[in-house]
Design an enzyme around this catalytic site. Structure first.
Site, PDB file in Angstrom:
ATOM      1  N   GLU A  85      47.533  37.004  44.866  1.00 30.53           N
ATOM      2  CA  GLU A  85      48.018  36.405  43.633  1.00 30.53           C
ATOM      3  C   GLU A  85      49.510  36.125  43.711  1.00 30.53           C
ATOM      4  O   GLU A  85      49.985  35.064  43.297  1.00 30.53           O
ATOM      5  CB  GLU A  85      47.726  37.322  42.441  1.00 30.53           C
ATOM      6  CG  GLU A  85      48.202  36.749  41.110  1.00 30.53           C
ATOM      7  CD  GLU A  85      47.962  37.686  39.939  1.00 30.53           C
ATOM      8  OE1 GLU A  85      48.187  37.243  38.798  1.00 30.53           O
ATOM      9  OE2 GLU A  85      47.578  38.843  40.151  1.00 30.53           O
ATOM     10  N   SER A  98      55.961  42.403  37.546  1.00 32.41           N
ATOM     11  CA  SER A  98      57.290  41.876  37.246  1.00 32.41           C
ATOM     12  C   SER A  98      58.181  41.899  38.484  1.00 32.41           C
ATOM     13  O   SER A  98      57.951  42.655  39.434  1.00 32.41           O
ATOM     14  CB  SER A  98      57.945  42.695  36.126  1.00 32.41           C
ATOM     15  OG  SER A  98      58.321  43.974  36.611  1.00 32.41           O
TER      16      SER A  98
END
Length: 395
Positions: free
Chosen positions: A244, A380
């Site tokens: 991803e 993040s």
């Protein structure tokens, strides 16, 4: 290391360009170019065109229906697709779950689900994040308790992208609350038509409906839907997230966006001169171009390594960090170039308003707001820096 394309790779690039010129529907490219929302039917149409050519599942081996491309060929295809304004391939089934099933799934799971991903029978969404468990994914609380030949799932997932189109969801669930957080997680496949599932839309700041929250109340899922061993989900999750994060970097999209920002800056005039001639704006534009070129080289180096190992490594976190920062900077430069015309006025308020962006840039403000997520989702950027310091610097 030779970072130039070989003659064979250049020939493949020509083949991709010819295919896109002949097969990419003009109306789809136009929607992508102006930033219009793509409907499920738009994605399905493009997926079907690629599947007919055998090019849909770029990361899959030939034995499972993929084209058997090298990492460099995948890179070329992504770059050329972005340049042609092709719709981005929806990644959840093709780039995330597919590789997981090929690596960890049973033969029965591979035979049942992989063909349905390719032919569009199944649209998958991702059930990872929860309220309070985003970047700290190991703190997830959705429980799956085994009762005979079923798991009973209770909990909540959030930020479920394009879940409104999906008929299935792959989830991380806690199957053992007594061990350390990472050790008690499993990876399970869920049919969204199962009783006890409710999906609610989340409206975004720019007004779009891209994400959702999903609630599970006593949802019964067959045991055979478990992927891998019970409590081995963390290993699978890390494998999926590596794919991803590499996908999020979006080198091709940034390359195309840079050309569009340059064209916009050459066309816009501020105080009687072209914006691209303003020293401060030109300096920011030059810096982001330098960063993008450096990231392209880094990407090619990682692709060369992936050709030897067969999969991306922890270095994918570097691409995720730099790729998302670059894309956000390009979004901001486009918005600043438009000035007052960047304001995302509702369509009905545009009549008589002189500060209206050119049609191809009317989605730039919405894109700016939407893409604030890039440095957060998929782990993040702060988390990515932690991963790199631990895995590469051993700190």
């Amino acid at each position: 290391m030779d970072l130039q394309f070989t003659d064979k790779e250049l020939a493949f690039r020509d083949e991709v360009r010819a295919f896109l010129a002949a097969e990419l529907p003009a109306e789809l490219a136009a929607k992508v170019r102006r930033g219009a929302t793509l409907e499920k039917a738009d994605h399905d149409r493009w997926h079907a065109i690629l599947n007919a050519r055998g090019w849909l599942a770029a990361t899959w081996p030939v034995d499972f229906g993929g084209p058997g491309w090298t990492p460099v060929q995948r890179h070329i295809f992504e770059e050329e697709s972005a340049r042609a304004h092709a719709p981005r391939i929806v990644p959840f089934g093709l780039a995330m779950l597919g590789p997981v099933l090929i690596r960890f799934g049973s033969k029965a799971q591979q035979e049942e689900y992989l063909p349905r991903i390719l032919d569009g029978s199944d649209w998958w969404c991702q059930g990872y994040s929860e309220p309070g468990a985003g970047s700290d994914l190991a703190s997830l609380r959705t429980r799956a308790v085994r009762e005979g030949d079923h798991y009973v799932i209770n909990g909540q997932k959030t930020w479920t992208t394009l879940g409104q189109h999906a008929n299935r969801i792959f989830c991380l669930v806690r199957t053992d609350p007594q061990v350390k957080p990472q050790a008690g997680i499993s990876f399970i496949l869920v049919d969204l038509d199962t009783p006890g599932i409710e999906m609610r839309p989340i409206k975004l700041i720019e007004g779009g409906h891209e994400v959702n929250e999903v609630f599970f109340t006593d949802v019964k899922v067959p045991v055979e839907n478990l992927v891998g061993e019970e409590n081995s989900g963390w290993t699978i999750a890390k494998f999926l997230l590596t794919h991803e994060r590499t996908n999020i970097a979006g080198t091709g999209f940034s390359t195309q966006a840079l050309e569009e920002v340059k064209a916009l800056a050459r066309a816009r005039r501020v105080n009687g001169r072209r914006l691209i001639d303003d020293p401060l704006y030109a300096a920011r534009l030059a810096q982001v171009e330098i960063d993008l070129e450096a990231m392209k080289i880094t990407n090619l180096r990682m692709l060369a390594r992936a050709q030897k190992t067969g999969q991306p490594g922890v270095e994918s976190s570097i691409l995720k960090i730099k790729g998302t920062v670059i894309r956000q900077e390009l979004n901001d430069l486009a918005r600043r170039a438009l000035g007052p015309a960047a304001a995302p006025f509702p369509a009905e308020a545009l009549a008589g308003n002189a500060a209206v962006a050119p049609e191809e840039h009317r989605a730039d403000a919405a894109r700016y707001f939407n893409n604030r997520k890039l440095s957060i989702f998929g782990g993040s950027n702060e988390i990515q820096r932690n991963i790199l310091t631990k895995a590469m610097l051993e700190l």
